[in-house]
Design a protein around this motif. Structure first.
Motif, mmCIF file in Angstrom:
data_model
loop_
_atom_site.group_PDB
_atom_site.id
_atom_site.type_symbol
_atom_site.label_atom_id
_atom_site.label_comp_id
_atom_site.label_asym_id
_atom_site.label_seq_id
_atom_site.Cartn_x
_atom_site.Cartn_y
_atom_site.Cartn_z
ATOM 1 N N GLY A 16 0.879 -1.154 0.010
ATOM 2 C CA GLY A 16 0.058 -0.149 0.091
ATOM 3 C C GLY A 16 0.805 1.298 -0.132
ATOM 4 N N THR A 17 0.264 2.502 -0.012
ATOM 5 C CA THR A 17 0.819 3.804 -0.045
ATOM 6 C C THR A 17 1.267 4.131 1.261
ATOM 7 O OG1 THR A 17 -0.270 4.414 -2.080
ATOM 8 C CG2 THR A 17 0.524 6.286 -0.495
ATOM 9 N N ASP A 43 6.998 5.458 -6.845
ATOM 10 C CA ASP A 43 6.537 6.880 -6.624
ATOM 11 C C ASP A 43 5.445 7.128 -7.472
ATOM 12 O OD1 ASP A 43 6.253 9.671 -6.252
ATOM 13 O OD2 ASP A 43 8.125 10.114 -7.238
ATOM 14 N N GLY A 44 4.277 7.569 -6.815
ATOM 15 C CA GLY A 44 2.961 7.854 -7.474
ATOM 16 C C GLY A 44 2.003 6.756 -7.485
ATOM 17 N N GLY A 45 2.001 5.768 -6.632
ATOM 18 C CA GLY A 45 0.784 4.760 -6.464
ATOM 19 C C GLY A 45 1.373 3.439 -6.825
ATOM 20 N N ALA A 46 0.494 2.413 -6.979
ATOM 21 C CA ALA A 46 0.724 1.157 -7.411
ATOM 22 C C ALA A 46 1.331 0.821 -8.805
ATOM 23 C CB ALA A 46 -0.566 0.218 -7.080
ATOM 24 N N SER A 77 4.332 10.220 -4.009
ATOM 25 C CA SER A 77 3.940 9.551 -2.711
ATOM 26 C C SER A 77 4.652 8.287 -2.786
ATOM 27 C CB SER A 77 2.537 9.052 -3.118
ATOM 28 O OG SER A 77 2.426 8.335 -4.051
ATOM 29 N N LEU A 78 4.798 7.535 -1.821
ATOM 30 C CA LEU A 78 5.571 6.009 -1.701
ATOM 31 C C LEU A 78 4.721 5.023 -1.679
ATOM 32 C CD1 LEU A 78 8.066 4.312 -1.422
ATOM 33 C CD2 LEU A 78 8.245 4.920 1.122
ATOM 34 N N HIS A 79 4.676 4.295 -2.496
ATOM 35 C CA HIS A 79 3.531 2.922 -2.473
ATOM 36 C C HIS A 79 4.689 1.734 -2.426
ATOM 37 C CE1 HIS A 79 1.690 -0.431 -4.301
ATOM 38 N NE2 HIS A 79 0.404 0.023 -3.589
ATOM 39 N N ILE A 80 4.564 0.860 -1.468
ATOM 40 C CA ILE A 80 5.461 -0.261 -1.193
ATOM 41 C C ILE A 80 4.694 -1.569 -1.673
ATOM 42 C CG2 ILE A 80 6.953 -1.551 0.026
ATOM 43 C CD1 ILE A 80 7.629 0.958 1.679
#
Length: 94
Positions: A16-17, A43-46, A77-80
């Motif tokens: 998730g973010t 960076d920038g979502g899934a 954003s950071l999405h992992i």
């Protein structure tokens, strides 16, 4: 309590973010939940740009890294993406 230099942390236990807004990733600690696979920082979502990626095994040993310089820039954003049952704590700031 916040660091006077703006260092913060966040923890996730599922894909998730983690953080939104612009910041620098300063470091992380990750542990496998028993399933091997790739840990992907976007960076920038899934479906965003892959900024950083590494592989974890099934051994359950923690993996940590302090990033040199200012760290890695995330502009939106950071999405992992995590393998099943893996956990990550990140350290970030401006």
């Amino acid at each position: 309590m916040s660091d006077p230099q703006g260092l913060k942390s966040s923890h996730i236990e599922a894909t998730g973010t983690v953080v939104t807004g612009a910041f620098y990733l300063k470091g992380y600690q990750c542990i496998s939940g028993g399933t091997a696979g790739d840990v992907i920082f976007r960076d920038g979502g899934a479906s965003g740009t892959i900024v950083f990626q590494f592989n974890i095994g099934t051994g359950g040993q923690p993996i940590g890294l302090t990033l040199p310089g200012a760290g890695l820039l995330f502009e939106t954003s950071l999405h992992i993406t995590l393998p099943t049952a893996a956990k990550v704590t990140i350290f970030y700031g401006k």
